[in-house]
Design a protein around this motif. Structure first.
Motif, PDB file in Angstrom:
ATOM      1  N   PHE A 130      50.471  14.377  97.715  1.00 46.75           N
ATOM      2  CA  PHE A 130      52.010  13.930  97.329  1.00 46.75           C
ATOM      3  C   PHE A 130      52.068  13.946  95.806  1.00 46.75           C
ATOM      4  CE2 PHE A 130      55.273  10.928  97.692  1.00 46.75           C
ATOM      5  CZ  PHE A 130      55.140  10.059  96.532  1.00 46.75           C
ATOM      6  N   TYR A 157      55.838  17.575  97.697  1.00 40.71           N
ATOM      7  CA  TYR A 157      54.295  17.733  97.876  1.00 40.71           C
ATOM      8  C   TYR A 157      53.823  19.031  97.043  1.00 40.71           C
ATOM      9  CZ  TYR A 157      54.034  14.164 101.351  1.00 40.71           C
ATOM     10  OH  TYR A 157      54.068  12.729 102.015  1.00 40.71           O
ATOM     11  N   MET A 216      58.224  10.497  95.047  1.00 41.60           N
ATOM     12  CA  MET A 216      59.391  10.117  96.369  1.00 41.60           C
ATOM     13  C   MET A 216      60.441   9.743  95.699  1.00 41.60           C
ATOM     14  SD  MET A 216      58.858   7.739  99.669  1.00 41.60           S
ATOM     15  CE  MET A 216      58.507   6.155  98.870  1.00 41.60           C
ATOM     16  N   LEU A 258      60.924  13.585  99.130  1.00 41.07           N
ATOM     17  CA  LEU A 258      59.656  13.799  98.655  1.00 41.07           C
ATOM     18  C   LEU A 258      59.200  15.115  98.313  1.00 41.07           C
ATOM     19  CD1 LEU A 258      59.776  11.483 101.153  1.00 41.07           C
ATOM     20  CD2 LEU A 258      57.085  11.189 100.734  1.00 41.07           C
TER      21      LEU A 258
END
Lengths: 112, 112
Positions: free
Chosen positions: A45, A36, A48, A34
């Motif tokens: 976010f 961020y 992913m 992931l």
């Protein structure tokens, strides 16, 4: 030893430049990676990634995962001052309960 | 933004005093997490919860306890605060363990 390693640790560019941020991770029980963005507040976010070779894109940001070489990159094209932030990547591993392990981040500064 | 709030947002306390931080969500997500963020260490998991009354330890759980009596609330308690627990604390939520995590605004705790 750090499981998730980001590079460079910091980067200074001019508006309009293209940047590539790197994240390498461990193979053990890998499930997903992931990205961020963190300005002077909570991480937000971005992406992913679970499958190798499939690019995820959102506006000027894109990211791709290479499961063979165990790394991911985050690209930002035509950077703007608003892109200045710390970019974090995190590896999620399989297990009884899947947790995130974060890298230390790359601090990006975009100058006008 | 995901419906996550943290309280208090800032706190200064003295060594040896008990401190409780609260995380409240309105998303009805199953998983809730507590992280601390320190320079040079990045985000590190303290404890997490996978349901009401179901919690488990993270990477840096010593000196911390948690409780979750309702889906929407996850409390982090420092029984006897120490200066090494001065940090920024973030709560995060996710629908399931394999989903992306969304972060609250953070609590800056200073232990004198």
């Amino acid at each position: 030893e750090d499981k998730v390693v980001q590079s460079p640790l910091s980067l200074v560019v001019h508006e309009g430049d293209t940047v590539t941020l790197n994240c390498s991770y461990e193979v053990t029980n890998f499930r997903s990676l992931l990205w961020y963005k963190q300005e002077k507040k909570a991480p937000t976010f971005l992406f992913m990634l679970t499958s190798s070779g499939i690019e995820k894109k959102s506006g000027r940001l894109s990211s791709i995962l290479d499961k063979k070489e165990l790394f991911s990159i985050l690209n930002i094209t035509a950077t703007q001052t608003g892109d200045s932030a710390v970019y974090l990547c995190a590896q999620r591993t399989q297990g009884g309960s899947e947790k995130l392990v974060f890298g230390k981040g790359t601090k990006l500064t975009v100058n006008p | 933004d995901a419906g996550i709030t943290q309280s208090p947002r800032h706190k200064v306390t003295e060594t040896g005093t008990p401190v409780t931080l609260r995380c409240h969500q309105t998303e009805n997500h199953r998983y809730m997490y507590w992280y601390r963020q320190d320079p040079g260490h990045g985000l590190r998991l303290i404890h997490y919860s996978y349901g009401v009354k179901d919690t488990d330890k993270g990477e840096v759980s010593d000196g911390y306890s948690v409780s979750r009596s309702k889906t929407e609330d996850f409390l982090l308690t420092l029984e006897s605060a120490t200066s090494s627990q001065t940090s920024v604390y973030f709560c995060a939520i996710s629908q399931e363990s394999y989903n992306e995590q969304f972060f609250g605004p953070g609590t800056r705790l200073t232990v004198l």
